[in-house]
Scaffold this active site. Sequence first.
Site, PDB file in Angstrom:
ATOM      1  N   SER A 132       0.865  -1.188   0.000  1.00  0.00           N
ATOM      2  CA  SER A 132       0.000   0.000   0.000  1.00  0.00           C
ATOM      3  C   SER A 132       0.897   1.231   0.000  1.00  0.00           C
ATOM      4  O   SER A 132       2.063   1.149   0.416  1.00  0.00           O
ATOM      5  CB  SER A 132      -0.846  -0.001   1.281  1.00  0.00           C
ATOM      6  OG  SER A 132      -1.478   1.246   1.460  1.00  0.00           O
ATOM      7  N   TYR A 145      -1.182  -1.330  10.556  1.00  0.00           N
ATOM      8  CA  TYR A 145      -1.347  -1.670   9.139  1.00  0.00           C
ATOM      9  C   TYR A 145      -0.143  -1.156   8.328  1.00  0.00           C
ATOM     10  O   TYR A 145       0.463  -1.905   7.555  1.00  0.00           O
ATOM     11  CB  TYR A 145      -2.656  -1.043   8.640  1.00  0.00           C
ATOM     12  CG  TYR A 145      -2.923  -1.211   7.166  1.00  0.00           C
ATOM     13  CD1 TYR A 145      -3.302  -2.442   6.642  1.00  0.00           C
ATOM     14  CD2 TYR A 145      -2.826  -0.118   6.286  1.00  0.00           C
ATOM     15  CE1 TYR A 145      -3.571  -2.595   5.281  1.00  0.00           C
ATOM     16  CE2 TYR A 145      -3.092  -0.264   4.942  1.00  0.00           C
ATOM     17  CZ  TYR A 145      -3.461  -1.497   4.440  1.00  0.00           C
ATOM     18  OH  TYR A 145      -3.721  -1.634   3.089  1.00  0.00           O
TER      19      TYR A 145
HETATM   20  N1  LIG Z   1      -8.716  -0.588  -1.426  1.00  0.00           N
HETATM   21  C1  LIG Z   1      -7.678   0.203  -1.236  1.00  0.00           C
HETATM   22  O1  LIG Z   1      -7.806   1.441  -1.275  1.00  0.00           O
HETATM   23  C2  LIG Z   1      -6.293  -0.393  -0.995  1.00  0.00           C
HETATM   24  C3  LIG Z   1      -5.204   0.489  -1.030  1.00  0.00           C
HETATM   25  C4  LIG Z   1      -3.925  -0.012  -0.816  1.00  0.00           C
HETATM   26  C5  LIG Z   1      -3.736  -1.362  -0.593  1.00  0.00           C
HETATM   27  N2  LIG Z   1      -4.803  -2.205  -0.564  1.00  0.00           N
HETATM   28  C6  LIG Z   1      -4.524  -3.630  -0.319  1.00  0.00           C
HETATM   29  O2  LIG Z   1      -5.056  -4.398  -1.377  1.00  0.00           O
HETATM   30  C7  LIG Z   1      -5.439  -5.687  -0.887  1.00  0.00           C
HETATM   31  C8  LIG Z   1      -6.875  -5.990  -1.285  1.00  0.00           C
HETATM   32  O3  LIG Z   1      -7.724  -5.013  -0.709  1.00  0.00           O
HETATM   33  P1  LIG Z   1      -9.219  -4.728  -1.222  1.00  0.00           P
HETATM   34  O4  LIG Z   1      -9.370  -3.271  -1.335  1.00  0.00           O
HETATM   35  O5  LIG Z   1      -9.557  -5.587  -2.381  1.00  0.00           O
HETATM   36  O6  LIG Z   1     -10.018  -5.178   0.088  1.00  0.00           O
HETATM   37  P2  LIG Z   1     -11.453  -5.881   0.271  1.00  0.00           P
HETATM   38  O7  LIG Z   1     -12.397  -5.496  -0.823  1.00  0.00           O
HETATM   39  O8  LIG Z   1     -11.808  -5.613   1.682  1.00  0.00           O
HETATM   40  O9  LIG Z   1     -11.094  -7.430   0.086  1.00  0.00           O
HETATM   41  C9  LIG Z   1     -10.235  -8.049   0.997  1.00  0.00           C
HETATM   42  C10 LIG Z   1     -10.029  -9.480   0.570  1.00  0.00           C
HETATM   43  O10 LIG Z   1      -9.152 -10.095   1.517  1.00  0.00           O
HETATM   44  C11 LIG Z   1      -9.773 -11.267   2.012  1.00  0.00           C
HETATM   45  N3  LIG Z   1      -9.440 -11.493   3.400  1.00  0.00           N
HETATM   46  C12 LIG Z   1      -9.438 -10.615   4.418  1.00  0.00           C
HETATM   47  N4  LIG Z   1      -9.082 -11.226   5.559  1.00  0.00           N
HETATM   48  C13 LIG Z   1      -8.874 -12.537   5.236  1.00  0.00           C
HETATM   49  C14 LIG Z   1      -8.498 -13.688   5.972  1.00  0.00           C
HETATM   50  N5  LIG Z   1      -8.240 -13.629   7.287  1.00  0.00           N
HETATM   51  N6  LIG Z   1      -8.377 -14.855   5.309  1.00  0.00           N
HETATM   52  C15 LIG Z   1      -8.636 -14.948   3.980  1.00  0.00           C
HETATM   53  N7  LIG Z   1      -8.982 -13.888   3.227  1.00  0.00           N
HETATM   54  C16 LIG Z   1      -9.104 -12.705   3.858  1.00  0.00           C
HETATM   55  C17 LIG Z   1     -11.271 -11.055   1.839  1.00  0.00           C
HETATM   56  O11 LIG Z   1     -11.899 -12.310   1.664  1.00  0.00           O
HETATM   57  P3  LIG Z   1     -13.016 -12.938   2.631  1.00  0.00           P
HETATM   58  O12 LIG Z   1     -13.907 -11.840   3.051  1.00  0.00           O
HETATM   59  O13 LIG Z   1     -13.639 -13.975   1.731  1.00  0.00           O
HETATM   60  O14 LIG Z   1     -12.246 -13.569   3.740  1.00  0.00           O
HETATM   61  C18 LIG Z   1     -11.316 -10.252   0.527  1.00  0.00           C
HETATM   62  O15 LIG Z   1     -11.320 -11.124  -0.579  1.00  0.00           O
HETATM   63  C19 LIG Z   1      -5.215  -5.649   0.625  1.00  0.00           C
HETATM   64  O16 LIG Z   1      -3.969  -6.249   0.931  1.00  0.00           O
HETATM   65  C20 LIG Z   1      -5.165  -4.157   0.942  1.00  0.00           C
HETATM   66  O17 LIG Z   1      -4.384  -3.912   2.089  1.00  0.00           O
HETATM   67  C21 LIG Z   1      -6.085  -1.754  -0.765  1.00  0.00           C
END
Ligand SMILES: NC(=O)c1ccc[n+]([C@@H]2O[C@H](COP(=O)([O-])OP(=O)(O)OC[C@H]3O[C@@H](n4cnc5c(N)ncnc54)[C@H](OP(=O)(O)O)[C@@H]3O)[C@@H](O)[C@H]2O)c1
Length: 260
Positions: A132, A145
């Site tokens: 991130s 985080y």
């Molecule tokens: N969105 C942003 O603005 C942003 C910015 C920078 C970085 N990121 C990074 O990008 C990645 C994806 O984020 P996103 O925005 O797509 O988030 P999201 O929509 O909240 O999705 C998170 C995903 O992670 C899975 N997950 C969470 N905890 C888990 C666990 N304990 N075991 C297995 N799966 C788990 C969830 O699956 P289940 O619910 O099925 O468990 C879901 O598929 C993350 O690493 C986040 O830190 C996001």
Amino acid sequence: MDYRNALVTGGSKGIGAAICAALVAKGLTVYAVGRDQPALERLAEHLGPSLKSIAADVRDHDAIAASLGRTEIDILVNNAGGLSTVKPLHQQTAEETEEVVALNLTAPLQLMRLLLPGMIARRRGHIFNLTSTAASGVFPGTTTYGAAKAGLSQAGRILRYDLAGTGVRLTEIAPGRVETEFYLKAFDGDGEQLREKMYTHQRPLRPDDIAAVLISALQLPSHADIAEIILSPSEQAAGGHVYAPAPNIGDNVGDKSRSN
Ligand SMILES: NC(=O)c1ccc[n+]([C@@H]2O[C@H](COP(=O)([O-])OP(=O)(O)OC[C@H]3O[C@@H](n4cnc5c(N)ncnc54)[C@H](OP(=O)(O)O)[C@@H]3O)[C@@H](O)[C@H]2O)c1
């Protein structure tokens, strides 16, 4: 591409689901890990038999290894991650602190440790670590985080030395703000108001943007390895500063704006 099988953690929704779709479109078999089984089933219905779901907590690497059996994974996408609240460290519970590190740092390390021997033996592999802009910028309320993402980022830099010449590539992708449910779950307050503020008045990235960048790194010839990618919305500068009034000086002194 020589790659056949990919493992995508957090494949059930958001960025991970977009990455699964993009990899399937490139002809790969994709193993998607998530806890939300109905969401994984919907994705499998949508993407067809090339999407295999593994309903597991990403922290349970033994369960993931058991589900994979002898499957040879060529691409590991450490995408699952998140934070349960946005608040100062001293207001977090002990469990929350532990969980955020386990999810964002320990789980990716364990999966790399598990899958690297096979990749190295086959001289074929590509690891993607989703960190991130919070790994290097300052976003108030995300101490654990940000520290976990920074740890994963540094782990990648060190590991690339150990992997040099093995045929295994490692790419860190550090996104800025992407429109998913990620922040809406973490901030207190009115989710719809927040969605309006974060994703309507300001233009975020889309999950497909991250998937497109990942595919372009993957498709480079095997002698080329993109080490780190920072991908931000055009209007976002990574970082964030809070200027609060100094104690006892009064509210009219200082700029209290938060720019994260
Ligand atoms: N969105 C942003 O603005 C942003 C910015 C920078 C970085 N990121 C990074 O990008 C990645 C994806 O984020 P996103 O925005 O797509 O988030 P999201 O929509 O909240 O999705 C998170 C995903 O992670 C899975 N997950 C969470 N905890 C888990 C666990 N304990 N075991 C297995 N799966 C788990 C969830 O699956 P289940 O619910 O099925 O468990 C879901 O598929 C993350 O690493 C986040 O830190 C996001």
